[in-house]
Design a protein around this motif. Structure first.
Motif, mmCIF file in Angstrom:
data_model
loop_
_atom_site.group_PDB
_atom_site.id
_atom_site.type_symbol
_atom_site.label_atom_id
_atom_site.label_comp_id
_atom_site.label_asym_id
_atom_site.label_seq_id
_atom_site.Cartn_x
_atom_site.Cartn_y
_atom_site.Cartn_z
ATOM 1 N N ASP A 413 0.867 -1.181 0.000
ATOM 2 C CA ASP A 413 0.000 0.000 0.000
ATOM 3 C C ASP A 413 0.902 1.229 0.000
ATOM 4 O O ASP A 413 1.585 1.510 0.988
ATOM 5 C CB ASP A 413 -0.898 -0.012 1.237
ATOM 6 N N ILE A 414 0.915 1.954 -1.113
ATOM 7 C CA ILE A 414 1.845 3.077 -1.268
ATOM 8 C C ILE A 414 1.071 4.346 -1.599
ATOM 9 O O ILE A 414 0.252 4.359 -2.526
ATOM 10 C CB ILE A 414 2.877 2.794 -2.377
ATOM 11 N N LEU A 415 1.328 5.400 -0.837
ATOM 12 C CA LEU A 415 0.739 6.708 -1.100
ATOM 13 C C LEU A 415 1.846 7.656 -1.537
ATOM 14 O O LEU A 415 2.744 7.983 -0.758
ATOM 15 C CB LEU A 415 0.046 7.244 0.159
ATOM 16 N N VAL A 416 1.793 8.060 -2.783
ATOM 17 C CA VAL A 416 2.790 8.984 -3.328
ATOM 18 C C VAL A 416 2.303 10.409 -3.092
ATOM 19 O O VAL A 416 1.222 10.787 -3.550
ATOM 20 C CB VAL A 416 3.018 8.737 -4.835
ATOM 21 N N HIS A 417 3.095 11.198 -2.380
ATOM 22 C CA HIS A 417 2.737 12.588 -2.113
ATOM 23 C C HIS A 417 3.128 13.425 -3.332
ATOM 24 O O HIS A 417 4.320 13.648 -3.586
ATOM 25 C CB HIS A 417 3.444 13.089 -0.863
ATOM 26 N N GLY A 418 2.138 13.853 -4.077
ATOM 27 C CA GLY A 418 2.389 14.658 -5.273
ATOM 28 C C GLY A 418 2.629 16.098 -4.885
ATOM 29 O O GLY A 418 1.681 16.871 -4.682
ATOM 30 N N SER A 419 3.905 16.466 -4.772
ATOM 31 C CA SER A 419 4.241 17.774 -4.214
ATOM 32 C C SER A 419 4.485 18.850 -5.269
ATOM 33 O O SER A 419 4.551 20.031 -4.925
ATOM 34 C CB SER A 419 5.480 17.655 -3.321
ATOM 35 N N GLY A 420 4.606 18.461 -6.540
ATOM 36 C CA GLY A 420 4.836 19.486 -7.552
ATOM 37 C C GLY A 420 4.963 18.917 -8.949
ATOM 38 O O GLY A 420 5.634 17.902 -9.156
ATOM 39 N N SER A 421 4.291 19.560 -9.898
ATOM 40 C CA SER A 421 4.445 19.201 -11.308
ATOM 41 C C SER A 421 3.840 20.321 -12.149
ATOM 42 O O SER A 421 2.652 20.628 -12.029
ATOM 43 C CB SER A 421 3.739 17.879 -11.627
ATOM 44 N N TYR A 422 4.667 20.967 -12.959
ATOM 45 C CA TYR A 422 4.153 21.957 -13.897
ATOM 46 C C TYR A 422 5.074 22.049 -15.100
ATOM 47 O O TYR A 422 6.219 21.617 -15.063
ATOM 48 C CB TYR A 422 3.977 23.329 -13.230
ATOM 49 N N GLN A 423 4.527 22.574 -16.189
ATOM 50 C CA GLN A 423 5.254 22.652 -17.459
ATOM 51 C C GLN A 423 5.219 24.073 -17.993
ATOM 52 O O GLN A 423 4.586 24.960 -17.403
ATOM 53 C CB GLN A 423 4.655 21.677 -18.461
ATOM 54 N N VAL A 424 5.890 24.275 -19.112
ATOM 55 C CA VAL A 424 6.060 25.631 -19.634
ATOM 56 C C VAL A 424 4.737 26.317 -19.950
ATOM 57 O O VAL A 424 4.633 27.553 -19.846
ATOM 58 C CB VAL A 424 6.955 25.626 -20.886
ATOM 59 N N THR A 425 3.701 25.554 -20.322
ATOM 60 C CA THR A 425 2.423 26.167 -20.682
ATOM 61 C C THR A 425 1.572 26.519 -19.470
ATOM 62 O O THR A 425 0.522 27.143 -19.617
ATOM 63 C CB THR A 425 1.624 25.224 -21.596
ATOM 64 N N ASP A 426 1.999 26.143 -18.270
ATOM 65 C CA ASP A 426 1.215 26.401 -17.065
ATOM 66 C C ASP A 426 1.423 27.798 -16.501
ATOM 67 O O ASP A 426 0.621 28.252 -15.680
ATOM 68 C CB ASP A 426 1.554 25.382 -15.966
ATOM 69 N N PHE A 427 2.501 28.473 -16.911
ATOM 70 C CA PHE A 427 2.798 29.760 -16.285
ATOM 71 C C PHE A 427 3.641 30.637 -17.197
ATOM 72 O O PHE A 427 4.240 30.174 -18.170
ATOM 73 C CB PHE A 427 3.530 29.541 -14.961
ATOM 74 N N THR A 428 3.685 31.914 -16.842
ATOM 75 C CA THR A 428 4.578 32.881 -17.476
ATOM 76 C C THR A 428 5.664 33.228 -16.473
ATOM 77 O O THR A 428 5.353 33.642 -15.348
ATOM 78 C CB THR A 428 3.822 34.159 -17.867
ATOM 79 N N PRO A 429 6.930 33.049 -16.816
ATOM 80 C CA PRO A 429 7.995 33.380 -15.858
ATOM 81 C C PRO A 429 8.054 34.879 -15.570
ATOM 82 O O PRO A 429 7.639 35.700 -16.389
ATOM 83 C CB PRO A 429 9.272 32.914 -16.575
ATOM 84 N N VAL A 430 8.557 35.216 -14.391
ATOM 85 C CA VAL A 430 8.816 36.623 -14.081
ATOM 86 C C VAL A 430 9.879 37.117 -15.065
ATOM 87 O O VAL A 430 10.941 36.508 -15.194
ATOM 88 C CB VAL A 430 9.319 36.787 -12.633
ATOM 89 N N PRO A 431 9.620 38.204 -15.793
ATOM 90 C CA PRO A 431 10.611 38.695 -16.758
ATOM 91 C C PRO A 431 11.936 39.042 -16.095
ATOM 92 O O PRO A 431 11.973 39.545 -14.964
ATOM 93 C CB PRO A 431 9.943 39.948 -17.348
ATOM 94 N N ASP A 432 13.027 38.783 -16.793
ATOM 95 C CA ASP A 432 14.353 39.078 -16.256
ATOM 96 C C ASP A 432 14.496 40.547 -15.865
ATOM 97 O O ASP A 432 15.190 40.879 -14.892
ATOM 98 C CB ASP A 432 15.437 38.716 -17.284
ATOM 99 N N ALA A 433 13.828 41.419 -16.599
ATOM 100 C CA ALA A 433 13.936 42.854 -16.325
ATOM 101 C C ALA A 433 13.350 43.228 -14.973
ATOM 102 O O ALA A 433 13.646 44.299 -14.431
ATOM 103 C CB ALA A 433 13.242 43.648 -17.426
#
Length: 457
Positions: A413-433
């Motif tokens: 009986d295994i419970l995997v704690h899904g703590s994070g998963s995202y890809q490039v289409t999920d967000f806009t990065p903070v601009p370098d400027a």
């Protein structure tokens, strides 16, 4: 993996409100036990329950999905990534931290600036929580702000938000980037800012600096994992909790929740814990098995010229194949010699579990299968692995499957704690400027002062 007889998914809505009483009780317990570090700290009190707080905590949904069977082992996913503005478990602690800040502001009338070092995900989640506090009216932008400092390797993981897109909010809530060789040095910078300039910031601007990177600030939020397990999963004598970790705050939070449930008469915890790490920072696994974080305990690898990767076959707890011996699979995992190792080691030695280190090559070998397995949970991995920006979930599942194949995991009986998963289409990065470059504590102090004063230059 076999999908016959899978259970339907369960969604637990707003557990930060559902488990309001045990969370407040845990905060009070930690308040009684906490030792003063000499730094300012917001109280361990949340605002009174109300519609605004319920809306603020609404981003904390948890889902449980049956992933089927693998070699006789039943796998379930504890999905802690339901907040679409972060896609990581850091939402839970961040919302509680900001709620405590709100209560302090309301009680004292003081302005506050949260200060946090981060490898990316804490920064995104805390900034999201501060923004949500503004949106729900819990605090005004003038009352509550945040400064985060991240290593340059994590800059692509920073999600843009209203704190970055609005000019005045960007001034008050800066993102600092440190270009030094040691990524975890951002912790020294942030702590140095608060220790060396906290008094001056309060004297000059009436702003309290709160350094929030403390185990207890995260452990309290993660007790909800144990309460959700108690209420929504069948009892299990030997359930293995698997988690991709840097310091294992999440598993220690689960353990605290299990202890509190035991105190309420639900029986002693039989949870077993399984740590998954990468080769750049395998410190918790090394500490667990060898009593030291020295890399001398890593197995000896040889270069397989025919296939282009390094190989070893002497220790199944470490990658059998890897592209690099110090590979950074994900910059999220950057903590060296974590102070939590001793406590985590004691838990595993008394209750059971273990640990494993995985490589990118091993994750890629499993990648297509994991894409299929995760679809029922609504966790969509990109077709091209290079588009994945957060590898925690893939790491955890790869570690579990490797552990089963290598005889390291006996629990069915295994419970995997899904703590994070995202890809490039999920967000806009903070601009370098919009990023502020810092090389020293003094640089960071200048950024903090400009933010408190509302200066854009």
């Amino acid at each position: 993996m076999r999908h016959a007889d899978v259970e339907p998914s369960i969604t637990v809505e707003n557990p930060l409100v559902r488990y309001d009483e045990p969370i407040r009780a845990a905060l009070q317990e930690l308040s009684r036990k906490s030792r003063s570090s000499g730094r300012f700290e917001a109280g361990h009190v949340l605002p009174a329950p109300g519609e605004d707080l319920t809306r603020f905590f609404a981003a904390s949904d948890i889902a449980i999905t049956d992933l089927g069977e693998y070699a006789g082992h039943r796998l379930r996913l504890l999905d802690l990534m339901r907040n679409e503005r972060t896609r990581t478990t850091k939402t839970f602690a961040s919302r509680l931290i900001v709620a405590r800040a709100v209560e302090h502001i309301r009680r004292t009338g003081e302005r506050m600036m949260i200060v946090s070092p981060s490898s990316g995900n804490k920064a995104t989640a805390l900034r999201d929580a501060v923004s949500a506090a503004h949106e729900t009216g819990l605090a005004t932008p003038e009352e509550l702000a945040i400064l985060v400092v991240v290593p340059t390797a994590s800059r692509a993981k920073l999600w843009s938000s209203p704190l970055a897109s609005d000019v005045q909010a960007r001034v008050r809530n800066p993102v600092a980037v440190y270009h030094g060789a040691r990524r975890d040095e951002v912790k020294t910078l942030a702590a140095g800012l608060v220790d060396g300039f906290g008094t001056e910031m309060y004297r000059r601007f009436g702003v309290r600096l709160w350094y929030t990177l403390d185990l207890d600030n995260y452990r309290v939020a993660d007790i909800v994992r144990a309460f959700v397990e108690q209420d929504y999963l069948p009892p299990a004598k030997e359930r293995l909790h698997a988690h991709a970790v840097s310091s294992a705050f999440g598993l220690l939070g689960h353990a605290l929740g299990a202890r509190r449930l035991a105190e309420e008469g639900h029986g002693e915890s039989t949870a077993r814990y399984f740590l998954v790490q990468h080769l750049d920072t395998p410190d918790m696994v090394l500490s667990l098995y060898f009593g030291s974080t020295s890399r001398r305990s890593l197995p000896t690898y040889t270069l397989d010229h025919a296939n282009g990767f390094y190989r070893q076959d002497t220790d199944p707890r470490f990658p059998l194949t890897t592209f690099a011996l110090d590979e950074i699979l994900d910059s999220t995992f950057y903590t060296r010699q974590p102070a939590t190792s001793a406590e985590m080691n004691a838990l595993i030695r008394s209750q059971g579990g273990g640990g494993i280190v995985v490589s990118r090559h091993e994750c890629l070998q499993r990648y297509s299968a994991l894409r299929e397995v995760l679809q029922p949970a609504g966790c969509i991995l990109p077709t091209v692995p290079d588009d994945l920006r957060e590898w925690s979930l893939v790491m955890a599942l790869t570690g579990v499957l490797n552990g089963i194949d290598r005889g390291l995991v006996s629990e069915t009986d295994i419970l995997v704690h899904g703590s994070g998963s995202y890809q490039v289409t999920d967000f806009t990065p903070v601009p370098d400027a919009h990023l502020k470059t810092v090389e020293s504590i003094e640089d960071l102090a200048k950024v903090a002062a400009d933010a408190a004063e509302g200066k854009s230059v």
